[in-house]
Scaffold this motif. Sequence first.
Motif, short mmCIF file in Angstrom:
data_model
loop_
_atom_site.label_atom_id
_atom_site.label_comp_id
_atom_site.label_asym_id
_atom_site.label_seq_id
_atom_site.Cartn_x
_atom_site.Cartn_y
_atom_site.Cartn_z
N ASP A 41 0.85 -1.19 0.00
CA ASP A 41 0.00 0.00 0.00
C ASP A 41 0.89 1.25 0.00
OD1 ASP A 41 -2.13 1.73 0.18
OD2 ASP A 41 -2.53 1.36 2.30
N VAL A 44 -0.19 7.11 -1.87
CA VAL A 44 -0.92 7.96 -0.93
C VAL A 44 -1.95 8.77 -1.71
CG1 VAL A 44 -0.70 9.84 0.74
CG2 VAL A 44 1.09 8.09 0.57
N PRO A 45 -3.20 8.88 -1.21
CA PRO A 45 -4.24 9.64 -1.93
C PRO A 45 -3.80 11.06 -2.25
CG PRO A 45 -5.20 8.41 -0.12
CD PRO A 45 -3.70 8.28 0.02
N ASP A 46 -4.19 11.53 -3.43
CA ASP A 46 -3.84 12.87 -3.88
C ASP A 46 -4.78 13.90 -3.26
OD1 ASP A 46 -2.90 15.06 -5.22
OD2 ASP A 46 -3.70 14.48 -7.19
N THR A 47 -4.22 14.86 -2.54
CA THR A 47 -5.04 15.90 -1.91
C THR A 47 -5.26 17.09 -2.82
OG1 THR A 47 -3.10 17.02 -0.97
CG2 THR A 47 -4.10 15.25 0.34
N ARG A 176 7.20 4.75 -0.18
CA ARG A 176 6.41 5.98 -0.22
C ARG A 176 7.30 7.22 -0.30
NH1 ARG A 176 1.36 5.40 4.10
NH2 ARG A 176 0.16 3.83 2.92
N ARG A 189 2.29 13.23 -10.93
CA ARG A 189 1.61 12.43 -9.92
C ARG A 189 1.80 10.96 -10.28
NH1 ARG A 189 -0.48 11.27 -4.94
NH2 ARG A 189 -2.00 9.60 -5.15
N ASP A 191 0.85 7.31 -10.23
CA ASP A 191 -0.38 6.56 -10.00
C ASP A 191 -0.11 5.13 -9.52
OD1 ASP A 191 -2.14 8.64 -11.07
OD2 ASP A 191 -1.31 8.08 -13.03
#
Length: 396
Positions: A41, A44-47, A176, A189, A191
């Motif tokens: 995992d 990390v979600p994109d803010t 990460r 970014r 993916d």
Amino acid sequence: MKILSIITKGLVATVSLAVLAVTAGGWWTYRTATDNLATDDVIVPDTGQPSANGSPLPLRREPQDTTILLVGLDSRTDNQGNPLPRELLAQLQAGNATGEQNTDTMIVIHIPADPTKKAWGLSLPRDSYVDIAGGFGRHKLNSAYARAKVSTANQLRGQGKDAATVDRESTTAGRRNLIATINTLTGLRIDHYAEINLLGFSEITNSVGGVPVCLNEPVRDSYSGANFAAGRQTLQGVDALRFVRQRHGLTNGDLDRVRRQQAFLAGLANRMFSAGTLTDPARITGLVNALTKAVVLDKGWDLLSFAQQLGGLSAGNVQFETIPTGRINLSTSDGSAVEVNPSQVRQFVQDLLVPPVPPARGSRETPNAKKIDMQEKVQKIASVEPINAGAIPCVD
């Protein structure tokens, strides 16, 4: 020598993952692959906001495009953490396990949603001197993973965590941190993430029956074991490793080795898309077996959807580039490094995403004139011609 032989693993994953995705069209093969692949995992979600360290927002791109970070890790284990057999390490001339976790190959692969646009791979030299995410300061790019892994492991041990938890969670932190570092450096970014090791590279090249390459001149290098004639030839297994690991005797050292890796990957892509590899059940089975032994993907990657996106891709529509660099012998606290200007890297990537429009004939200037001028300056800094996978390029 302990690091050299792993360099190309992430490169091979470029096409190997594409093959894995394409084979997903067969349900049994797809289920076998996805059930047995190791995942982590790491995305990390994109803010949509600048990071805490003040990094700029990602470059704009089409929402359905896919960007993948391919990593070759200096590891003497399989994707489950089990040590590779001594006899295999000896055959691969990989040396003994050192415990180091430097990432020696990093390539960003961008696959556009629009099938009329080119897919491209962007190599990031391991010794690029950049800002490392996580507050570690400026260091060589290939240390981003290791620094976060070691730091997190120390914290977890201080909390009394067991060895398995320390290894698992610190490894995730390392991956990460590498992704975050490259997000900032390139403005892209990321993916998806794919990591591959020594075992995977060897078995993948064997499973496709070798990869065509071409050399401008004959080479003989005692450090890597490379001993090849000039001209076109097909390499696999140990010989393939020797081809991509050589840096001694090359004018620009690691930068020329990156060029070798790109040429090798172009040959692999050419073989995959042009030689019937994807229609050969035995080769597809061998590829899937190799990938499930040695590849780690990000958790939640939908390979079936990825296969659909790759449906119209051909070797001639895949291009390989290298980020612009300055001095290759920059003196730093970490030793000699490769000079990198982040602004130039981001501009270079932006021009890959949206190629500048050339001036109209007879016109003195266009709205993109400054952009074109910048691209020309960046290309001069990089001084590397792109490699296209539609042919077998000859390299030094």
